[in-house]
Write an enzyme that holds these catalytic residues in place. Structure first.
Site, mmCIF file in Angstrom:
data_model
loop_
_atom_site.group_PDB
_atom_site.id
_atom_site.type_symbol
_atom_site.label_atom_id
_atom_site.label_comp_id
_atom_site.label_asym_id
_atom_site.label_seq_id
_atom_site.Cartn_x
_atom_site.Cartn_y
_atom_site.Cartn_z
ATOM 1 N N THR A 156 0.882 -1.062 0.076
ATOM 2 C CA THR A 156 -0.108 0.075 0.033
ATOM 3 C C THR A 156 0.989 1.221 0.012
ATOM 4 O O THR A 156 1.299 1.806 -1.178
ATOM 5 C CB THR A 156 -0.943 0.019 1.208
ATOM 6 O OG1 THR A 156 -0.338 -0.108 2.371
ATOM 7 C CG2 THR A 156 -1.977 -1.247 1.131
ATOM 8 N N LYS A 182 4.050 -7.081 3.736
ATOM 9 C CA LYS A 182 3.565 -5.634 3.683
ATOM 10 C C LYS A 182 3.404 -4.855 5.004
ATOM 11 O O LYS A 182 2.954 -5.663 5.817
ATOM 12 C CB LYS A 182 2.525 -5.486 2.545
ATOM 13 C CG LYS A 182 1.100 -5.869 3.120
ATOM 14 C CD LYS A 182 0.547 -5.017 3.837
ATOM 15 C CE LYS A 182 0.540 -3.617 3.207
ATOM 16 N NZ LYS A 182 -0.186 -2.483 4.298
ATOM 17 N N THR A 193 0.700 -7.188 13.173
ATOM 18 C CA THR A 193 1.155 -6.019 12.637
ATOM 19 C C THR A 193 1.441 -5.517 11.375
ATOM 20 O O THR A 193 2.254 -4.895 10.935
ATOM 21 C CB THR A 193 2.224 -5.482 13.711
ATOM 22 O OG1 THR A 193 3.510 -6.269 13.204
ATOM 23 C CG2 THR A 193 2.149 -5.688 15.058
ATOM 24 N N GLU A 279 6.177 4.676 7.331
ATOM 25 C CA GLU A 279 5.826 5.641 6.515
ATOM 26 C C GLU A 279 6.582 7.042 6.784
ATOM 27 O O GLU A 279 6.685 7.481 8.094
ATOM 28 C CB GLU A 279 4.310 5.941 6.666
ATOM 29 C CG GLU A 279 3.429 4.865 6.146
ATOM 30 C CD GLU A 279 1.996 4.972 6.383
ATOM 31 O OE1 GLU A 279 1.119 4.122 5.754
ATOM 32 O OE2 GLU A 279 1.720 5.488 7.488
ATOM 33 N N ASN A 401 -0.217 10.191 6.029
ATOM 34 C CA ASN A 401 -1.435 9.964 6.870
ATOM 35 C C ASN A 401 -2.594 11.093 7.082
ATOM 36 O O ASN A 401 -3.753 10.807 7.300
ATOM 37 C CB ASN A 401 -1.025 9.341 8.073
ATOM 38 C CG ASN A 401 -0.465 7.936 8.162
ATOM 39 O OD1 ASN A 401 -1.309 7.119 7.843
ATOM 40 N ND2 ASN A 401 0.748 7.907 8.167
ATOM 41 N N THR A 406 -6.825 10.184 0.007
ATOM 42 C CA THR A 406 -6.958 11.230 -1.057
ATOM 43 C C THR A 406 -5.784 11.212 -1.974
ATOM 44 O O THR A 406 -5.649 11.575 -2.760
ATOM 45 C CB THR A 406 -7.426 12.554 -0.822
ATOM 46 O OG1 THR A 406 -6.582 12.953 0.214
ATOM 47 C CG2 THR A 406 -8.825 12.398 -0.342
#
Length: 406
Positions: A156, A182, A193, A279, A401, A406
């Site tokens: 993702t 992933k 997790t 991230e 995040n 979007t």
């Protein structure tokens, strides 16, 4: 027992004998054909399977379907989609997960209850099943034993593919263990997790396989954190199809420790890669706590430090603020005597017996600019020792995040 593991360059989930993977670009998220987003993993024969699932009380529909099907201890295929978690989608989500399972089973010619289902992505949005169906059919037509695209299709917000494979000698037979995962955000050490799929061509007794995965998970996937959140969709599966032809492994087999070591090496590689790919992250953080009262306390303390937002931001800013480490140790739930704690940042000792030391700020800053950043704390009250893994917390994490949908 220590064994010689042979790494397989670019190896992954299809490295063991008899495993194949196929992928497709289905445009699941907003109809965009930007990346592969449907994947199938298939074993030529039914495999013994072990599984661990999220502890989050809000569980996505695929987990419910998978848990029910794998109660038999056998699995032959896994169908995965990215871009949509199929979580909090009610009866429609349950029906869609069951339809994914049935369609994958039909496409591969296997029994429905031998198919696991996994989804990852945005929560609270129903699956575009017309696209998912086409994706599953395409993936089934593209099965290959060199299925490295599987790692891409389940991503993702991940920036890198996460896969590994090793070979090991079991009683004169070459056994292979491969894996893929992933995970980049919504990662916290509270089982499992992430999505992780580990395969092996070893013949293994199912109950022993389950015990091994639980123990390995506690030492690998459960010792990483990115942001303190545990997803609704987390699972880890370990499939053993027996095609290597070894004598079946079980807990008291002389080569059992060798097999566990091989699986754990793959799991640890995947876990560390997930932590490093958090991230917005720029650096992996490794926190080792020694001298704890026992291993459970060492784990509490290490997880608290590596999961602290204040420690993570200090690493991002290369600020040797060792007081944040001490703070995290103190509220970790482990037994801590502040007057006995020693702390190092890399090779620079910054605190001794709970008190700050005069240290070279520039040397400590250089240590904090390394990748990985190594933080060590000795509690000096016992023999417990554990290493936990995480990443720094950056502006980019908030950006990613703040606009995830979007």
């Amino acid at each position: 027992m220590s064994a010689t593991l042979q790494q397989i360059p670019d190896g992954g989930v299809t490295s063991p004998n008899g495993f194949h993977a196929g992928t497709a670009q289905a445009g699941i998220k907003d109809g965009l054909l930007e990346k592969k987003d449907v994947a199938l993993l298939y074993s030529e024969v039914p495999a013994a399977v072990a599984a661990v699932y999220t502890t989050n009380l809000v569980k996505a529909a695929p987990l419910v379907v998978t848990k029910e099907s794998l109660a038999t201890g056998r699995c032959q295929a896994v169908v995965v989609n990215s871009g949509n978690a199929n979580a909090c989608t009610g009866t429609q989500g349950a029906a869609d997960a069951a339809e994914m399972q049935a369609l994958a089973a039909e496409s591969l010619g296997v029994a429905k209850d031998l198919v696991a289902v996994a989804s990852t992505g945005v929560i609270g949005v129903t699956l575009p099943m017309d696209r998912v169906k086409k994706g599953i059919l395409t993936a089934a037509e593209t099965l290959t034993a060199t299925g490295s695209d599987f790692a891409e299709a389940i991503m993702t917000t991940d920036l890198v593919k996460k896969q590994a494979a090793v070979t090991i000698d079991i009683g004169g037979t070459v056994v292979t263990v491969g894996g893929v995962a992933k995970g980049s955000g919504m990662i916290h050490p509270n089982m499992a997790t992430m999505l992780a799929f580990i395969t092996t061509d070893a013949a293994v007794e199912q109950s022993a396989l389950q015990q091994a995965l639980c123990e390995i998970t506690s030492r690998t996937f459960n010792r990483i954190t990115v942001d303190g959140d545990t997803s609704t969709n987390d699972m880890a599966l370990l499939l053993a199809n027996g095609l290597a032809g070894n004598d079946p492994l079980r807990e008291h087999h002389p080569d059992w420790p060798v097999f566990v070591q091989a699986v754990e090496s793959v799991a640890l590689h995947l876990a560390k890669t997930m932590a490093r790919d958090g991230e917005g992250a720029t650096r992996l953080i490794e926190v080792t706590v020694t001298g704890a009262l026992h291993e459970a306390d060492a784990e509490k303390a290490a997880k608290a430090v590596v999961g602290s937002s204040l420690v993570k931001t200090a690493v991002f800013g290369a600020d040797a603020n060792w007081g944040r480490v001490m703070m995290a140790l103190g509220r970790s739930g482990a037994q801590v005597d502040a007057t006995k704690v020693d702390i190092w940042i890399g090779g620079v000792q910054v605190a001794e017996r709970g008190l700050g030391l005069p240290f070279d700020e520039m040397a400590a800053k250089r240590e904090l600019e390394q990748d990985p950043v190594v933080i060590r704390a000795n509690l000096n009250i016992g023999e417990g020792a554990v290493t936990a893994y995480g990443c720094d917390l950056t502006y980019e994490y908030v950006k990613i995040n703040g606009s995830y949908r979007t």
